[in-house]
Design a protein around this motif. Structure first.
Motif, PDB file in Angstrom:
ATOM      1  N   ALA A   1     -24.003  32.202 -12.187  1.00 23.73           N
ATOM      2  CA  ALA A   1     -23.110  30.858 -11.950  1.00 23.73           C
ATOM      3  C   ALA A   1     -22.545  30.024 -13.034  1.00 23.73           C
ATOM      4  O   ALA A   1     -21.389  29.665 -12.819  1.00 23.73           O
ATOM      5  N   LEU A   2     -23.319  29.660 -14.012  1.00 27.18           N
ATOM      6  CA  LEU A   2     -22.888  29.043 -14.997  1.00 27.18           C
ATOM      7  C   LEU A   2     -22.073  29.616 -15.937  1.00 27.18           C
ATOM      8  O   LEU A   2     -21.014  29.077 -16.253  1.00 27.18           O
ATOM      9  N   ALA A   3     -22.098  31.056 -16.092  1.00 24.51           N
ATOM     10  CA  ALA A   3     -21.137  31.755 -16.906  1.00 24.51           C
ATOM     11  C   ALA A   3     -19.763  31.999 -16.411  1.00 24.51           C
ATOM     12  O   ALA A   3     -18.957  31.857 -17.178  1.00 24.51           O
ATOM     13  N   ALA A   4     -19.986  32.167 -15.041  1.00 26.91           N
ATOM     14  CA  ALA A   4     -18.541  32.203 -14.179  1.00 26.91           C
ATOM     15  C   ALA A   4     -17.935  30.688 -14.349  1.00 26.91           C
ATOM     16  O   ALA A   4     -16.749  30.659 -14.688  1.00 26.91           O
TER      17      ALA A   4
ATOM     18  N   ARG B   1     -18.231  28.398 -16.829  1.00 25.07           N
ATOM     19  CA  ARG B   1     -17.669  28.485 -18.157  1.00 25.07           C
ATOM     20  C   ARG B   1     -16.448  29.215 -18.509  1.00 25.07           C
ATOM     21  O   ARG B   1     -15.331  28.711 -19.163  1.00 25.07           O
ATOM     22  N   ARG B   2     -16.487  30.467 -17.827  1.00 18.26           N
ATOM     23  CA  ARG B   2     -15.217  31.422 -18.016  1.00 18.26           C
ATOM     24  C   ARG B   2     -14.144  30.792 -17.431  1.00 18.26           C
ATOM     25  O   ARG B   2     -13.159  30.692 -17.883  1.00 18.26           O
ATOM     26  N   PHE B   3     -14.324  30.091 -15.969  1.00 11.52           N
ATOM     27  CA  PHE B   3     -13.370  29.628 -15.271  1.00 11.52           C
ATOM     28  C   PHE B   3     -12.689  28.411 -16.115  1.00 11.52           C
ATOM     29  O   PHE B   3     -11.550  28.294 -16.102  1.00 11.52           O
ATOM     30  N   ASP B   4     -13.526  27.651 -16.668  1.00 14.42           N
ATOM     31  CA  ASP B   4     -13.199  26.285 -17.456  1.00 14.42           C
ATOM     32  C   ASP B   4     -12.333  26.556 -18.654  1.00 14.42           C
ATOM     33  O   ASP B   4     -11.356  26.054 -18.954  1.00 14.42           O
ATOM     34  N   ARG B   5     -12.707  27.717 -19.395  1.00 14.12           N
ATOM     35  CA  ARG B   5     -11.874  28.305 -20.514  1.00 14.12           C
ATOM     36  C   ARG B   5     -10.409  28.511 -20.034  1.00 14.12           C
ATOM     37  O   ARG B   5      -9.525  28.085 -20.675  1.00 14.12           O
ATOM     38  N   TYR B   6     -10.445  29.335 -18.951  1.00 16.62           N
ATOM     39  CA  TYR B   6      -9.210  29.819 -18.382  1.00 16.62           C
ATOM     40  C   TYR B   6      -8.187  28.281 -18.109  1.00 16.62           C
ATOM     41  O   TYR B   6      -7.030  28.305 -18.317  1.00 16.62           O
ATOM     42  N   ALA B   7      -9.007  27.638 -17.363  1.00 21.76           N
ATOM     43  CA  ALA B   7      -8.167  26.573 -16.759  1.00 21.76           C
ATOM     44  C   ALA B   7      -7.621  25.727 -17.890  1.00 21.76           C
ATOM     45  O   ALA B   7      -6.779  24.987 -17.436  1.00 21.76           O
ATOM     46  N   ALA B   8      -8.571  25.560 -18.778  1.00 25.86           N
ATOM     47  CA  ALA B   8      -7.957  24.662 -20.046  1.00 25.86           C
ATOM     48  C   ALA B   8      -6.646  25.080 -20.491  1.00 25.86           C
ATOM     49  O   ALA B   8      -6.146  24.392 -21.057  1.00 25.86           O
ATOM     50  N   GLY B   9      -6.525  26.333 -20.591  1.00 27.38           N
ATOM     51  CA  GLY B   9      -5.237  26.800 -21.063  1.00 27.38           C
ATOM     52  C   GLY B   9      -4.196  27.047 -20.130  1.00 27.38           C
ATOM     53  O   GLY B   9      -3.128  27.417 -20.457  1.00 27.38           O
ATOM     54  N   VAL B  10      -4.182  26.443 -18.864  1.00 31.11           N
ATOM     55  CA  VAL B  10      -3.253  26.625 -17.982  1.00 31.11           C
ATOM     56  C   VAL B  10      -2.699  25.426 -17.690  1.00 31.11           C
ATOM     57  O   VAL B  10      -3.312  24.209 -17.623  1.00 31.11           O
ATOM     58  N   ALA B  11      -1.266  25.311 -17.743  1.00 36.56           N
ATOM     59  CA  ALA B  11      -0.599  23.847 -17.466  1.00 36.56           C
ATOM     60  C   ALA B  11      -0.681  23.450 -16.014  1.00 36.56           C
ATOM     61  O   ALA B  11      -0.843  24.195 -15.002  1.00 36.56           O
ATOM     62  N   PRO B  12      -1.054  22.048 -16.039  1.00 32.47           N
ATOM     63  CA  PRO B  12      -1.436  21.393 -14.742  1.00 32.47           C
ATOM     64  C   PRO B  12       0.035  21.750 -13.894  1.00 32.47           C
ATOM     65  O   PRO B  12       1.129  21.880 -14.212  1.00 32.47           O
TER      66      PRO B  12
END
Length: 89
Positions: free
Chosen positions: A61-64, A66-77
């Protein structure tokens, strides 16, 4: 070849959803395929995060997350938009 790639990108998330709906053991591989074919796809990224949250292992769950947070950080709001309504007659 471009047409084949587009078809694969569309098929991978569909196969992942189908596998989840029928509790197929292939769901993990289907989501991995969706991520591989379209790594910037919000559907693929969200699906992977959802499966990670469903798991029983805290590390998964933590790895998922972190992966989603990395993805979301690169997406424009998202920009709110207003639906245009026709003027009254």
């Amino acid at each position: 070849m471009a047409v084949r790639q587009v078809a694969h990108v569309q098929v991978a998330p569909d196969r992942a959803v189908e596998s989840l709906l029928h509790f197929s053991p292939e769901v993990g591989q289907a989501v991995d395929d969706a991520l591989e074919s379209a790594p910037t796809s919000p559907v693929a990224q969200s699906f992977a995060a959802y499966l990670g949250a469903l798991g029983t292992e805290p590390g998964d769950a933590l790895a998922a997350r972190r992966r989603f947070d990395r993805y979301a950080a690169g997406v424009a709001p998202c920009t709110p938009w207003r639906r245009e309504t026709p003027a009254p007659p």
